[in-house]
Design an enzyme around this catalytic site. Structure first.
Site, PDB file in Angstrom:
ATOM      1  N   CYS A   1       0.748  -1.328  -0.051  1.00 36.78           N
ATOM      2  CA  CYS A   1      -0.282   0.208   0.342  1.00 36.78           C
ATOM      3  C   CYS A   1       0.635   1.631   0.280  1.00 36.78           C
ATOM      4  O   CYS A   1       0.979   2.039   1.027  1.00 36.78           O
ATOM      5  CB  CYS A   1      -0.746   0.061   1.493  1.00 36.78           C
ATOM      6  SG  CYS A   1      -1.824  -1.296   1.330  1.00 36.78           S
TER       7      CYS A   1
ATOM      8  N   CYS B   1      -2.215   3.843  10.835  1.00 35.39           N
ATOM      9  CA  CYS B   1      -2.142   4.933  10.923  1.00 35.39           C
ATOM     10  C   CYS B   1      -2.925   5.276  11.976  1.00 35.39           C
ATOM     11  O   CYS B   1      -4.158   6.270  11.885  1.00 35.39           O
ATOM     12  CB  CYS B   1      -1.889   6.665  10.378  1.00 35.39           C
ATOM     13  SG  CYS B   1      -1.026   7.891  10.988  1.00 35.39           S
TER      14      CYS B   1
END
Length: 470
Positions: free
Chosen positions: A286, A407
């Site tokens: 990713c 995150c």
């Protein structure tokens, strides 16, 4: 009315004085509200344009930046205070009016601007962008706000902690209640920890640079700007003078970049995790927009390994290409869906998947995300995160290592995903990731690692390291 009064000419309409700093801040807030834009993407080009056409100086840019980010960070608190000063539900106040009121509230309660100057400048802004009638409404509301300082207002509008702890924290620290609850669950512990975390979310984040190995050094960056060493990453430096990273030659050339230290630590930990057998093929599954891929590529080059960087969105794949351009070792960038990968199973020795997520770990940098996200958004991310981790575990060979990163500290995006995939897929075991964050304190009980803004000065990055066993 006397004859003299009837003959008196009407007062000429006074044109509002346009304040370019506040006009720019208002323009950014409208873009955030109307277009779901992010301030960190909208503000920089507007500031560049203002420097060229309006003659903006550094102090003008600094004030505009503070007005934008301060207003967005404290929006929940200011909404509660404004609601106490108007005679209608806040949802019935036109959004542009509310943006002006919030800008004014921030100047009054969150800056050192004198109250009379804050009210005057905000009312002038209202005249320019809303018209005379609504400017009078703005003036009346701001006059009410001036009656008390922030502490007094919070004592009035926030419910007592003992009565409703989450709602109290939500108003005091300007986070939606559901975010307070989710962060508290992930953090654990008592009141002190969650208050420190929420307060850290409202602090202005430092600008952290990364010197990409083999392409730049921390010594070069230190000589190009006012900096301090990073706290944890050997490749990190923190800008201390509020300077523009783009003014640094190594950053312009792509040999260095702007990257939160937590993101650097995730890439370094994956690179240093032990594995059995060869170590020549790495995958970033990713990869967009390219920060971790650039650091991974540089670390891979030092080992003689090659990196494949994959990103589903073509425009983000182009950003990855730009970040990796000039990498000293072999690499390839492709546009591919990590849940339907073009590579064969067992093709890689190390795999990183930094999956799409709610972004609750980066609220310092994107404060508007806290108001934009909803609890139901997690239902959309969950299947994608599980799919990406599943394919990452298939992509790595037996004895190889996968790093699953987000995150976000939300448990539904971190440990729950990892546990679900390992239980369903089998053939993998968690490695204790903590030894691969050398010198970093407060890493919890492991085996996964959760970083925190208030403890580590980083975004709230999460990493689980998984070795494929079968």
């Amino acid at each position: 009315m006397s004859e003299q009064a009837r003959r008196r000419p009407p007062k000429p309409h006074r044109r509002p004085k346009k304040d370019p700093v506040r006009m720019l801040a208002f323009e950014v807030l409208r873009a955030v509200d109307e277009r779901d834009a992010y301030a960190n993407l909208v503000l920089p080009p507007l500031l560049r344009k203002a420097r060229e056409k309006e003659g903006f100086e550094a102090r003008d840019a600094a004030l505009a930046t503070e007005l934008v980010y301060g207003t967005l960070r404290r929006q929940g608190t200011y909404d509660a205070i404004i609601a106490a000063c108007v005679d209608r539900p806040l949802r019935e106040v036109d959004p542009p009016v509310l943006d002006v009121l919030s800008l004014g509230a921030h100047q009054l309660l969150g800056t050192r601007i004198p109250p009379h100057a804050a009210v005057s400048a905000t009312v002038e802004l209202a005249r320019a962008v809303l018209g005379e009638g609504r400017a009078k409404f703005v003036n009346a509301v701001l006059r009410k706000i001036t009656r008390q300082d922030l502490d007094a207002w919070l004592a009035e509008v926030a419910p007592p902690y003992e009565k409703d702890a989450e709602d109290h924290l939500a108003v005091m620290h300007s986070h939606p209640r559901w975010v307070v609850s989710a962060l508290w669950d992930a953090l654990g512990g008592g009141r002190a920890g969650i208050e420190a975390l929420l307060a850290a979310d409202n602090e202005r984040p430092e600008v952290t640079l990364v010197a990409r190995p083999g392409r730049s050094t921390v010594e070069e960056l230190a000589g190009a700007a006012e900096t301090e060493p990073g706290r944890w990453s050997p490749y990190a430096l923190r800008l201390t003078d509020g300077g523009e990273p783009g003014a640094i030659e190594a950053v312009r050339d792509g040999r260095a970049g702007v990257q939160d230290e937590g993101s650097q630590l995730v890439a370094i930990a994956l690179a240093n995790a032990p594995l059995d057998g060869p170590d020549t093929r790495w995958l970033d599954g990713c990869a967009g927009p390219g920060g971790k891929a650039a650091l991974l590529g540089a670390l891979a080059a030092e080992r003689g390994a090659a990196l494949l960087a994959s990103e589903k969105q073509p425009h983000r794949a182009r950003l990855v290409e730009r970040a990796l351009a000039g990498n000293p070792g072999p690499y390839q960038v492709i546009a591919a869906d990590g849940t339907r990968p073009p590579w064969r199973e067992g093709s890689f020795d190390r795999v990183l998947v930094d999956v799409p997520c709610s972004g609750l770990g980066a609220l310092r940098r994107r404060p508007e995300a806290r108001w934009r996200r909803r609890p139901e958004d997690l239902d959309g991310f969950g299947p994608l995160q599980r799919g990406l981790l599943t394919e990452a575990l298939k992509a790595v060979r037996v004895g190889g290592v996968v790093g699953y990163a987000t995150c976000s500290p939300h448990l539904a995006e971190t440990r729950v995903v990892v546990d679900d995939v390992l239980k369903k897929l089998g053939g993998g075991e968690l490695i204790d990731a903590r030894p691969y964050f050398p010198g970093v304190d407060d890493l919890g009980d492991g085996p996964d690692v959760q970083l925190w803004p208030h403890l580590h000065g980083t975004d709230a990055m999460y990493l689980a390291l998984i070795r494929r066993t079968a």
